[in-house]
Design a protein around this motif. Structure first.
Motif, mmCIF file in Angstrom:
data_model
loop_
_atom_site.group_PDB
_atom_site.id
_atom_site.type_symbol
_atom_site.label_atom_id
_atom_site.label_comp_id
_atom_site.label_asym_id
_atom_site.label_seq_id
_atom_site.Cartn_x
_atom_site.Cartn_y
_atom_site.Cartn_z
ATOM 1 N N THR A 1 23.483 24.279 -42.242
ATOM 2 C CA THR A 1 24.622 25.185 -42.113
ATOM 3 C C THR A 1 24.260 26.137 -41.062
ATOM 4 N N ILE A 2 23.236 26.561 -40.729
ATOM 5 C CA ILE A 2 22.885 27.620 -39.612
ATOM 6 C C ILE A 2 23.469 27.073 -38.169
ATOM 7 N N VAL A 3 23.321 25.779 -37.974
ATOM 8 C CA VAL A 3 23.783 25.090 -36.784
ATOM 9 C C VAL A 3 25.535 25.014 -36.773
ATOM 10 N N ALA A 4 26.109 24.776 -37.910
ATOM 11 C CA ALA A 4 27.579 25.194 -37.880
ATOM 12 C C ALA A 4 27.920 26.297 -37.562
ATOM 13 N N ALA A 5 27.296 27.456 -38.403
ATOM 14 C CA ALA A 5 27.622 28.721 -37.852
ATOM 15 C C ALA A 5 27.535 29.444 -36.913
ATOM 16 N N MET A 6 26.261 29.009 -36.510
ATOM 17 C CA MET A 6 26.031 29.414 -34.977
ATOM 18 C C MET A 6 27.170 28.909 -34.060
ATOM 19 N N SER A 7 27.738 27.710 -34.243
ATOM 20 C CA SER A 7 28.727 27.369 -33.432
ATOM 21 C C SER A 7 30.141 28.257 -33.400
ATOM 22 N N TYR B 1 29.821 31.398 -33.470
ATOM 23 C CA TYR B 1 29.449 32.620 -32.732
ATOM 24 C C TYR B 1 29.932 32.255 -31.392
ATOM 25 N N VAL B 2 29.613 31.132 -31.066
ATOM 26 C CA VAL B 2 30.190 30.748 -29.445
ATOM 27 C C VAL B 2 31.415 30.837 -29.155
ATOM 28 N N THR B 3 32.121 30.319 -30.257
ATOM 29 C CA THR B 3 33.547 30.264 -29.914
ATOM 30 C C THR B 3 34.126 31.660 -29.697
ATOM 31 N N PHE B 4 33.492 32.760 -30.332
ATOM 32 C CA PHE B 4 33.821 34.339 -30.109
ATOM 33 C C PHE B 4 33.554 34.878 -28.693
ATOM 34 N N SER B 5 32.314 34.309 -28.330
ATOM 35 C CA SER B 5 31.812 34.708 -26.975
ATOM 36 C C SER B 5 32.897 34.040 -25.967
ATOM 37 N N LEU C 1 34.366 33.590 -36.450
ATOM 38 C CA LEU C 1 33.146 33.895 -36.532
ATOM 39 C C LEU C 1 32.752 34.711 -37.923
ATOM 40 N N GLY C 2 33.803 35.400 -38.365
ATOM 41 C CA GLY C 2 33.536 35.684 -39.549
ATOM 42 C C GLY C 2 33.163 34.816 -40.788
ATOM 43 N N GLY D 1 24.260 31.100 -26.217
ATOM 44 C CA GLY D 1 24.678 30.597 -27.573
ATOM 45 C C GLY D 1 24.666 29.152 -27.824
ATOM 46 N N VAL D 2 24.975 28.427 -26.776
ATOM 47 C CA VAL D 2 24.847 26.985 -26.897
ATOM 48 C C VAL D 2 23.472 26.623 -26.921
ATOM 49 N N LEU D 3 22.438 26.997 -26.143
ATOM 50 C CA LEU D 3 21.020 26.785 -26.293
ATOM 51 C C LEU D 3 20.607 27.280 -27.550
ATOM 52 N N ALA D 4 20.913 28.413 -28.257
ATOM 53 C CA ALA D 4 20.740 28.417 -29.602
ATOM 54 C C ALA D 4 21.012 27.381 -30.610
ATOM 55 N N VAL D 5 22.140 26.741 -30.412
ATOM 56 C CA VAL D 5 22.549 25.736 -31.391
ATOM 57 C C VAL D 5 21.604 24.594 -31.254
ATOM 58 N N LEU D 6 21.673 24.202 -29.979
ATOM 59 C CA LEU D 6 20.683 22.865 -29.500
ATOM 60 C C LEU D 6 19.258 23.193 -30.175
ATOM 61 N N LEU D 7 18.672 24.249 -29.959
ATOM 62 C CA LEU D 7 17.359 24.740 -30.190
ATOM 63 C C LEU D 7 17.009 24.481 -31.849
ATOM 64 N N VAL D 8 17.907 25.040 -32.487
ATOM 65 C CA VAL D 8 17.816 24.659 -33.981
ATOM 66 C C VAL D 8 18.234 23.267 -34.544
#
Length: 414
Positions: free
Chosen positions: A70-76, A78-82, A100-101, A169-176
């Motif tokens: 869920t964290i991984v999907a939700a982080m993605s 956020y990346v689209t908003f950036s 994002l919301g 943001g992409v790195l965050a998704v990959l890290l988690v």
């Protein structure tokens, strides 16, 4: 380093990378995209989507995907908003803010559930009080996470006119995705744990409102939404931008983020010795003083240090709400953590929506009076809950429950 602490650091670093890209963007929306009200519209749309998401998505996604994914999907989301901010227009920012919301509530609910379950499990393993370990984990998380405001705003200020790169943001998704271990409840769910109907899962957020304690506590997250919206939307625009110029907004918010980050770690330690009540009293007194001072203050460019004093003190108090509110909801509603955190994000999002929705119709002084009233009411309601808990020796807060939160013991999932 034990496995539990390592996972806390992975989650924290993931949020740091993600919000380094996003945080600076959020703080600049109302100032950077002021033409035709685009910035305020984006923020209002974003938190409107958060409100809708909080009512429906967290229980369903966490039950289906588990906390980690869920964290991984939700982080993605956020990346689209950036990415949308690189080509800022109504056609890119509004759709991506909705996306994002929709991801924000599941992200925060899953993260809070993950840290609470991990803290409870570690407390049982080490023979410690659960709320102390959970408090420590949230303190560590917010120490690292809030520093994202420093880096994001620093990038926005030094390279003004450009947005922070979406690469973090992409790195965050990959890290988690690669390094975070599934929480115990996720593993049990996949191995055939308790299942509920989709409809029952969706309604779990609202079912928890039958609890009188939650009905009293909804003002706490609502105030959190009000005060964060005021800082990001009104203080940056009506005080910092008007008196100093938009290029100072990032630096003012860096002061807020730095104070918030350091105090989050401090409160996680201090609360083990003082308990929550003195911290809530300190946070309320600090914000009360700031609100009264802002009502009396007439900002001018020759008062540069004062702008940083206000944002720093705002961060000192905000750290109380961010760390202690999450721990309070996790411990008080131990059997229903996911539904409790979904409610937390629901009412916080409502505070954001009301604040941003009224932004164009109310003057700053009226907003400050509203903020003052909600603060007083939320503290009165919180004090009532603490009183009720102390009268009930069997309650989780009074007994300082240490049971482990496993999949089968959570009756209503977010």
């Amino acid at each position: 380093m034990d496995r539990s602490l390592r996972n806390v650091l992975v989650v924290s670093l993931g949020f740091l990378l993600l919000f380094t890209a996003y945080g600076g963007l959020q703080n600049l929306q109302s100032s950077l995209y002021s033409e035709q009200g685009l910035g305020v519209a984006v923020l209002s749309t974003l938190y409107g989507a958060v409100l809708l998401s909080s009512m429906l998505l967290p229980p369903l996604l966490i039950r289906t995907l588990g906390c980690k994914w869920t964290i991984v999907a939700a982080m993605s989301c956020y990346v689209t908003f950036s990415l949308g901010n690189f080509y800022a227009s109504w056609y890119t920012l509004v759709p991506t803010s909705i996306l994002l919301g929709l991801g924000a509530a599941p992200l925060w609910s899953a993260h809070c559930t993950y840290l609470t379950v991990a803290g409870n499990a570690q407390a049982e393993k080490a023979g410690r009080v659960a709320k102390d370990v959970v408090n420590r984990y949230f303190g560590m998380f917010f120490l690292i996470f809030q520093s994202s405001g420093v880096w994001g705003n620093l990038i926005s200020s030094l390279v003004f006119g450009q947005t922070p790169t979406q690469g973090s943001g992409v790195l965050a998704v990959l890290l988690v995705a690669l390094l975070l271990d599934p929480v115990a409840a996720d593993v049990q769910r996949k191995s055939g744990g308790e299942t509920l109907s989709v409809w029952s899962t969706l309604l779990s957020t609202f079912k928890l409102l039958r609890d009188r304690r939650l009905r009293l506590l909804v003002l706490l997250p609502m105030y959190s939404g009000f005060e964060q919206a005021f800082l990001a939307g009104d203080y940056t625009r009506s005080y910092a931008t008007c008196a100093l110029g938009i290029h100072f907004v990032g630096y003012v918010m860096i002061c807020f983020a730095a104070a918030n980050s350091l105090c989050s770690a401090l409160y996680g330690r201090v609360s083990q010795h003082t308990g929550r009540i003195p911290l809530y009293a300190f946070g309320a007194a600090t914000h009360l003083s700031c609100i009264v001072a802002l009502l009396l203050w007439r900002p001018s460019p020759d008062q540069l240090p004062v702008f940083f004093v206000f944002s720093g003190l705002w961060g000192v108090a905000d750290a109380v709400w961010q760390t202690q509110n999450n721990v309070l909801f996790g411990v008080l509603f131990d059997k229903n953590k996911e539904a409790a955190f979904a409610n937390y994000r629901l009412w916080e999002a409502l505070g954001f929506v009301i604040a941003f929705g009224c932004s164009s119709f109310l003057c700053v002084s009226v907003k400050l009076y509203v903020l003052l009233g909600v603060l007083c009411l939320s503290m009165l309601a919180y004090g009532t809950v603490e009183y009720l808990e102390r009268k009930s020796p069997a309650a989780p807060l009074a007994a300082e429950a240490t049971e482990v939160a496993a999949g089968g013991e959570i009756q209503t999932k977010m």
